[in-house]
Design an enzyme around this catalytic site. Structure first.
Site, short mmCIF file in Angstrom:
data_model
loop_
_atom_site.label_atom_id
_atom_site.label_comp_id
_atom_site.label_asym_id
_atom_site.label_seq_id
_atom_site.Cartn_x
_atom_site.Cartn_y
_atom_site.Cartn_z
N VAL A 1 -2.21 1.97 7.11
CA VAL A 1 -3.25 1.73 6.11
C VAL A 1 -4.63 1.97 6.73
O VAL A 1 -4.91 1.49 7.83
CB VAL A 1 -3.18 0.27 5.57
CG1 VAL A 1 -4.36 -0.03 4.65
CG2 VAL A 1 -1.86 0.04 4.83
N LEU A 2 -5.44 2.72 6.03
CA LEU A 2 -6.84 2.89 6.43
C LEU A 2 -7.68 3.19 5.19
O LEU A 2 -7.15 3.66 4.18
CB LEU A 2 -6.95 3.94 7.53
CG LEU A 2 -7.77 5.20 7.47
CD1 LEU A 2 -7.82 5.83 8.84
CD2 LEU A 2 -7.22 6.17 6.48
N SER B 1 -6.48 3.99 -5.74
CA SER B 1 -5.89 4.69 -4.60
C SER B 1 -5.99 6.20 -4.77
O SER B 1 -6.28 6.94 -3.81
CB SER B 1 -4.43 4.25 -4.45
OG SER B 1 -3.87 4.83 -3.32
N GLN B 2 -5.78 6.65 -5.98
CA GLN B 2 -5.88 8.09 -6.28
C GLN B 2 -7.28 8.60 -5.92
O GLN B 2 -7.45 9.63 -5.27
CB GLN B 2 -5.62 8.29 -7.79
CG GLN B 2 -5.70 9.73 -8.27
CD GLN B 2 -4.46 10.54 -7.87
OE1 GLN B 2 -3.36 10.01 -7.84
NE2 GLN B 2 -4.66 11.79 -7.54
N ARG B 3 -8.29 7.81 -6.34
CA ARG B 3 -9.68 8.21 -6.07
C ARG B 3 -9.95 8.23 -4.56
O ARG B 3 -10.57 9.15 -4.03
CB ARG B 3 -10.62 7.23 -6.79
CG ARG B 3 -12.04 7.69 -6.85
CD ARG B 3 -12.83 7.08 -8.00
NE ARG B 3 -12.22 5.97 -8.71
CZ ARG B 3 -12.47 4.68 -8.49
NH1 ARG B 3 -13.32 4.31 -7.55
NH2 ARG B 3 -11.90 3.74 -9.21
N GLU B 4 -9.49 7.22 -3.86
CA GLU B 4 -9.76 7.11 -2.42
C GLU B 4 -9.06 8.23 -1.64
O GLU B 4 -9.67 8.85 -0.75
CB GLU B 4 -9.29 5.74 -1.92
CG GLU B 4 -10.16 4.61 -2.46
CD GLU B 4 -9.44 3.28 -2.61
OE1 GLU B 4 -10.08 2.32 -3.07
OE2 GLU B 4 -8.25 3.19 -2.28
N GLN B 5 -7.82 8.48 -1.98
CA GLN B 5 -7.08 9.52 -1.25
C GLN B 5 -7.66 10.91 -1.56
O GLN B 5 -7.71 11.78 -0.68
CB GLN B 5 -5.59 9.45 -1.61
CG GLN B 5 -4.97 8.11 -1.22
CD GLN B 5 -3.48 8.20 -0.91
OE1 GLN B 5 -2.99 9.24 -0.51
NE2 GLN B 5 -2.79 7.10 -1.05
N ALA C 1 -9.41 5.22 3.19
CA ALA C 1 -9.47 6.69 3.15
C ALA C 1 -10.83 7.21 2.72
O ALA C 1 -11.27 8.27 3.16
CB ALA C 1 -8.37 7.21 2.21
N HIS D 1 0.84 -1.21 0.00
CA HIS D 1 0.00 0.00 0.00
C HIS D 1 0.87 1.26 0.00
O HIS D 1 1.84 1.34 0.75
CB HIS D 1 -0.93 0.01 1.22
CG HIS D 1 -2.06 -0.96 1.09
ND1 HIS D 1 -1.87 -2.33 1.14
CD2 HIS D 1 -3.38 -0.77 0.84
CE1 HIS D 1 -3.05 -2.93 0.96
NE2 HIS D 1 -3.97 -2.01 0.77
N1 LIG Z 1 -1.90 3.67 3.09
C1 LIG Z 1 -3.18 3.45 2.75
O1 LIG Z 1 -4.05 3.29 3.58
N2 LIG Z 1 -3.47 3.44 1.43
C2 LIG Z 1 -4.74 3.15 0.97
N3 LIG Z 1 -5.92 3.53 1.65
C3 LIG Z 1 -6.88 3.71 0.75
O2 LIG Z 1 -8.05 4.01 1.00
N4 LIG Z 1 -6.38 3.56 -0.52
C4 LIG Z 1 -5.06 3.28 -0.44
O3 LIG Z 1 -4.25 3.13 -1.33
#
Ligand SMILES: NC(=O)N[C@H]1NC(=O)NC1=O
Length: 173
Positions: free
Chosen positions: A120-121, A84-88, A123, A67
């Protein structure tokens, strides 16, 4: 996409579509494909989760290490996976000021030094203030508990991604 369609996918298509349900771990989708047919979305989710649960600790930590950092250099550079781009972005991590970014980077580094894997969470379910406070809180958890928490977040991220792919309601997680 319905379950009949999923169950009729060949190996290549399945890994192409589901290969990033667990971030940068297409091997998991490859293993799950062998277990088809799936009865429903919950069954498919359970197969991804079960794969993670039976790994030795080294494998579970390996998944966490796949991750990217939250609000890290890859987000700045735009080199994250699309998911990941979308989530962050959904957590507002792209709009952080320089001071908040510095603080998050510092906490991320402390977390990695303590546990040996990145924080990791999921997001998508949080805003940037909650990301920061969760990181500050989890930094002090016992390592065995933290491994369990982090893997729970990996599964939540995966379940949300599966719901996106199958057009299911993410609110029903
Ligand atoms: N570090 C981490 O939690 N990365 C992740 N979390 C998330 O929601 N998408 C990710 O890539």
């Amino acid at each position: 996409m319905d379950m009949d369609k999923v169950n009729s996918m060949d190996f290549g298509d399945f890994v192409e579509v589901f290969g990033n349900v667990i971030e940068r771990c297409p091997l998991i989708a490859a293993a799950v494909w062998s277990q088809r047919p799936f009865s429903d979305l919950e069954d498919l989710e359970a197969r991804f989760c079960a794969f993670i649960d039976v790994l030795p600790q080294s494998g579970q930590e390996g998944i966490l290490r796949c991750h990217p950092d939250l609000a890290g250099r890859q987000l700045q550079r735009g080199t994250l996976t699309a998911e990941s781009q979308r989530e962050q972005s959904a957590a507002g991590l792209q709009g952080l000021g320089a001071e908040e970014r510095r603080r998050l980077a510092e906490l991320n580094a402390q977390y990695r030094a303590r546990f040996g894997f990145p924080f990791v969470l999921a997001a998508r379910l949080r805003d940037s203030a909650a990301v920061m406070s969760e990181l500050a809180r989890r930094l002090h958890c016992p390592p065995a508990q933290e491994l369990r928490t982090a893997l729970g977040e990996v599964k939540t991220i995966g379940r949300l991604r599966l719901r996106d792919l199958l057009g299911a309601d993410p609110a029903r997680l």
